[in-house]
Design a protein around this motif. Structure first.
Motif, PDB file in Angstrom:
ATOM      1  N   ASP A  89     -18.728 -43.722  46.917  1.00  9.55           N
ATOM      2  CA  ASP A  89     -18.880 -44.105  48.323  1.00  9.55           C
ATOM      3  C   ASP A  89     -18.238 -45.484  48.498  1.00  9.55           C
ATOM      4  O   ASP A  89     -17.710 -46.061  47.534  1.00  9.55           O
ATOM      5  N   ILE A  90     -18.289 -46.021  49.701  1.00 12.61           N
ATOM      6  CA  ILE A  90     -17.737 -47.355  49.932  1.00 12.61           C
ATOM      7  C   ILE A  90     -18.610 -48.087  50.942  1.00 12.61           C
ATOM      8  O   ILE A  90     -19.116 -47.484  51.896  1.00 12.61           O
ATOM      9  N   PHE A  98     -16.028 -52.265  49.100  1.00 10.31           N
ATOM     10  CA  PHE A  98     -16.415 -52.138  47.699  1.00 10.31           C
ATOM     11  C   PHE A  98     -16.779 -50.683  47.416  1.00 10.31           C
ATOM     12  O   PHE A  98     -17.698 -50.141  48.056  1.00 10.31           O
ATOM     13  N   ARG A  99     -16.053 -50.069  46.482  1.00  8.57           N
ATOM     14  CA  ARG A  99     -16.420 -48.721  46.080  1.00  8.57           C
ATOM     15  C   ARG A  99     -17.671 -48.771  45.210  1.00  8.57           C
ATOM     16  O   ARG A  99     -17.795 -49.641  44.338  1.00  8.57           O
ATOM     17  N   ILE A 100     -18.589 -47.863  45.466  1.00  6.31           N
ATOM     18  CA  ILE A 100     -19.849 -47.819  44.720  1.00  6.31           C
ATOM     19  C   ILE A 100     -20.088 -46.410  44.198  1.00  6.31           C
ATOM     20  O   ILE A 100     -19.488 -45.442  44.676  1.00  6.31           O
ATOM     21  N   PHE A 101     -20.978 -46.314  43.214  1.00  5.45           N
ATOM     22  CA  PHE A 101     -21.338 -45.033  42.601  1.00  5.45           C
ATOM     23  C   PHE A 101     -22.792 -44.730  42.956  1.00  5.45           C
ATOM     24  O   PHE A 101     -23.707 -45.222  42.293  1.00  5.45           O
ATOM     25  N   TYR A 105     -29.050 -41.789  43.513  1.00  8.39           N
ATOM     26  CA  TYR A 105     -29.802 -42.669  44.405  1.00  8.39           C
ATOM     27  C   TYR A 105     -29.525 -42.232  45.848  1.00  8.39           C
ATOM     28  O   TYR A 105     -28.568 -42.666  46.472  1.00  8.39           O
ATOM     29  N   THR A 106     -30.372 -41.376  46.375  1.00  6.06           N
ATOM     30  CA  THR A 106     -30.154 -40.772  47.687  1.00  6.06           C
ATOM     31  C   THR A 106     -30.012 -41.822  48.784  1.00  6.06           C
ATOM     32  O   THR A 106     -30.843 -42.708  48.913  1.00  6.06           O
ATOM     33  N   GLY A 107     -28.963 -41.701  49.578  1.00  6.96           N
ATOM     34  CA  GLY A 107     -28.754 -42.592  50.709  1.00  6.96           C
ATOM     35  C   GLY A 107     -28.409 -44.017  50.332  1.00  6.96           C
ATOM     36  O   GLY A 107     -28.514 -44.925  51.158  1.00  6.96           O
ATOM     37  N   ALA A 108     -27.961 -44.232  49.092  1.00  6.63           N
ATOM     38  CA  ALA A 108     -27.728 -45.599  48.618  1.00  6.63           C
ATOM     39  C   ALA A 108     -26.703 -46.334  49.472  1.00  6.63           C
ATOM     40  O   ALA A 108     -26.893 -47.501  49.832  1.00  6.63           O
ATOM     41  N   GLY A 109     -25.609 -45.672  49.800  1.00  9.46           N
ATOM     42  CA  GLY A 109     -24.571 -46.328  50.585  1.00  9.46           C
ATOM     43  C   GLY A 109     -25.070 -46.746  51.963  1.00  9.46           C
ATOM     44  O   GLY A 109     -24.777 -47.849  52.438  1.00  9.46           O
ATOM     45  N   PHE A 110     -25.840 -45.884  52.596  1.00  5.57           N
ATOM     46  CA  PHE A 110     -26.381 -46.192  53.922  1.00  5.57           C
ATOM     47  C   PHE A 110     -27.274 -47.431  53.876  1.00  5.57           C
ATOM     48  O   PHE A 110     -27.126 -48.357  54.683  1.00  5.57           O
ATOM     49  N   HIS A 111     -28.203 -47.452  52.930  1.00  6.35           N
ATOM     50  CA  HIS A 111     -29.146 -48.571  52.861  1.00  6.35           C
ATOM     51  C   HIS A 111     -28.450 -49.876  52.483  1.00  6.35           C
ATOM     52  O   HIS A 111     -28.731 -50.929  53.055  1.00  6.35           O
ATOM     53  N   LEU A 112     -27.526 -49.801  51.536  1.00  7.63           N
ATOM     54  CA  LEU A 112     -26.830 -51.020  51.121  1.00  7.63           C
ATOM     55  C   LEU A 112     -25.974 -51.554  52.264  1.00  7.63           C
ATOM     56  O   LEU A 112     -25.933 -52.770  52.502  1.00  7.63           O
ATOM     57  N   LEU A 151     -10.649 -43.801  40.815  1.00  9.14           N
ATOM     58  CA  LEU A 151     -11.499 -42.952  41.638  1.00  9.14           C
ATOM     59  C   LEU A 151     -11.480 -43.436  43.085  1.00  9.14           C
ATOM     60  O   LEU A 151     -11.881 -44.562  43.375  1.00  9.14           O
ATOM     61  N   PRO A 152     -11.010 -42.610  44.030  1.00  7.68           N
ATOM     62  CA  PRO A 152     -10.959 -43.031  45.437  1.00  7.68           C
ATOM     63  C   PRO A 152     -12.319 -42.925  46.096  1.00  7.68           C
ATOM     64  O   PRO A 152     -13.187 -42.146  45.665  1.00  7.68           O
ATOM     65  N   ALA A 153     -12.513 -43.697  47.153  1.00 13.67           N
ATOM     66  CA  ALA A 153     -13.738 -43.586  47.937  1.00 13.67           C
ATOM     67  C   ALA A 153     -13.799 -42.203  48.565  1.00 13.67           C
ATOM     68  O   ALA A 153     -12.794 -41.653  49.006  1.00 13.67           O
ATOM     69  N   GLY A 154     -14.986 -41.631  48.582  1.00 11.67           N
ATOM     70  CA  GLY A 154     -15.156 -40.296  49.138  1.00 11.67           C
ATOM     71  C   GLY A 154     -14.987 -39.194  48.117  1.00 11.67           C
ATOM     72  O   GLY A 154     -15.127 -38.010  48.454  1.00 11.67           O
TER      73      GLY A 154
END
Length: 375
Positions: A89-90, A98-101, A105-112, A151-154
């Motif tokens: 995700d990003i 920032f690309r993240i993994f 961790y459900t919904g991690a990108g949204f919360h961060l 690894l691309p975002a998405g």
């Protein structure tokens, strides 16, 4: 959550293996999209490798295959589900992405992302600006790992839990090596060693006594390595970033960030939810006999960890019709806001007993977001 105490036969398998090599291999497997649905087993084995793999023999493919096979009846294997998020995700700041993994961790990108937005919009009100700066350094590491792996975002993988795992040990080790950063490489990324200090795993004699999902490794996903650091768990970077960002924002911003959502959920959504029994109680949610106080409503945040309490607070998906909604027992207005304010502060202080015991002050907000994102 489940116990990560290792079975005797697995402890025997690990004892002769070189822990450093095995650690790199397991971290590398975490970077393979095909194994996303098996992260619970991989992360559990990573915990065991840190403590029990103290030999000299280099692990080979058969070792990895045998270890995963021996875990087929372990709670880690039984807890594996198809992933809900993209493999990569990003999240964005005004400076960069920032690309993240997200891992499991459900919904991690949204919360961060929500926490990052608040930190930028309310910069003058942040309780710990240094903490925010340090989280940015952690996200730089995540971006660097994604870049090294190409690894691309998405990036998404239709991953299903595998009964048997047969990873290529050489390829896994190669990927794992992308997670190590010497001092010079950190400097090139603009990261100071001091910024990562709070995220470095310290010797923890009771690491395997801690429940999965709430171990020191979840909060400290780095380990010292050749004057720099190695990322033990790429998804752990996200969990640690969320927890430390929530703490850095402080109670006042935590309140403004989540108060309206919590008020809606506790005051309107929860009373009209379908009846769900609470553990040890005969009265169900929605029963008027139970709707006496805001504190009792708050108990529902813990009623079923498999339903992800943090998502219930932020994204309650109850029937849309309000025809049968029960009026908030506190009547709304300043009385309700005051009660919710006290509740948020109480949760913000209570996390010290369950998530970040070594912090000078702690936050229940981080606990709500992080404690049950691994089911």
């Amino acid at each position: 959550m489940f116990s990560i105490q290792p079975p005797v036969d697995i402890a025997r398998r690990l004892a002769p293996l070189d822990g450093t090599t095995l650690r790199f291999m397991l971290t590398g497997i975490l970077l393979e999209p095909a194994y996303l649905a098996n992260h619970a087993r991989i992360l559990t084995l990573l915990h065991w490798a840190l403590v029990l793999a103290n030999g000299r023999r280099t692990p080979v493919k058969n070792d990895l295959t045998g270890l995963f096979a021996a875990m087929s009846d372990h709670p880690a294997a039984l807890s594996e589900d198809p992933p809900e998020d993209a493999f990569v995700d990003i999240v964005w700041t005004t400076q960069s992405g920032f690309r993240i993994f997200p891992g499991i961790y459900t919904g991690a990108g949204f919360h961060l992302q929500r926490l990052l937005d608040t930190a930028q919009q309310e910069e003058d009100k942040v309780a710990d600006a240094t903490g925010v700066r340090d989280v940015m350094a952690l996200l730089c590491l995540s971006e660097a790992v994604a870049s090294r792996c190409g690894l691309p975002a998405g990036a998404f993988e239709e991953s299903q839990p595998r009964a048997s795992l047969r990873p290529n040990s050489r390829h896994a080790f190669k990927l794992g090596a992308f997670t190590s950063f010497r001092a010079g490489e950190l400097n090139a990324l603009g990261i100071e060693a001091a910024q990562l200090k709070r995220f470095v795993l310290q010797p923890t004699p009771d690491l395997l006594e801690q429940p999965f999902g709430a171990t020191d490794l979840e909060n400290s996903p780095l380990i010292e390595w050749e004057g720099g650091v190695q990322v033990l768990s790429p998804p752990g970077l996200v969990a640690a970033a969320i927890a430390h960002m929530a703490l850095a924002l402080g109670p006042s911003l935590a309140k403004s960030l989540y108060l309206s959502d919590m008020a809606r959920w506790l005051g309107v959504d929860l009373p009209r939810a379908h009846a769900k029994p609470l553990p040890g109680r005969d009265v169900a949610i929605g029963d008027p006999r139970w709707s006496k106080s805001i504190e009792e409503r708050a108990l529902a945040l813990e009623f079923d960890h498999d339903k992800h309490a943090h998502l219930l607070v932020l994204e309650a998906k109850w029937p849309k019709s309000r025809d049968n909604a029960v009026p908030p027992p506190l009547g709304g207005g300043s009385r309700l806001a005051s009660a919710l304010s006290r509740l948020v502060r109480k949760l913000h202080e209570g996390i010290c007993l369950s998530f970040l015991p070594h912090c000078s002050y702690v936050g229940g907000l981080a606990f709500l977001i992080c404690s049950d994102i691994i089911s």
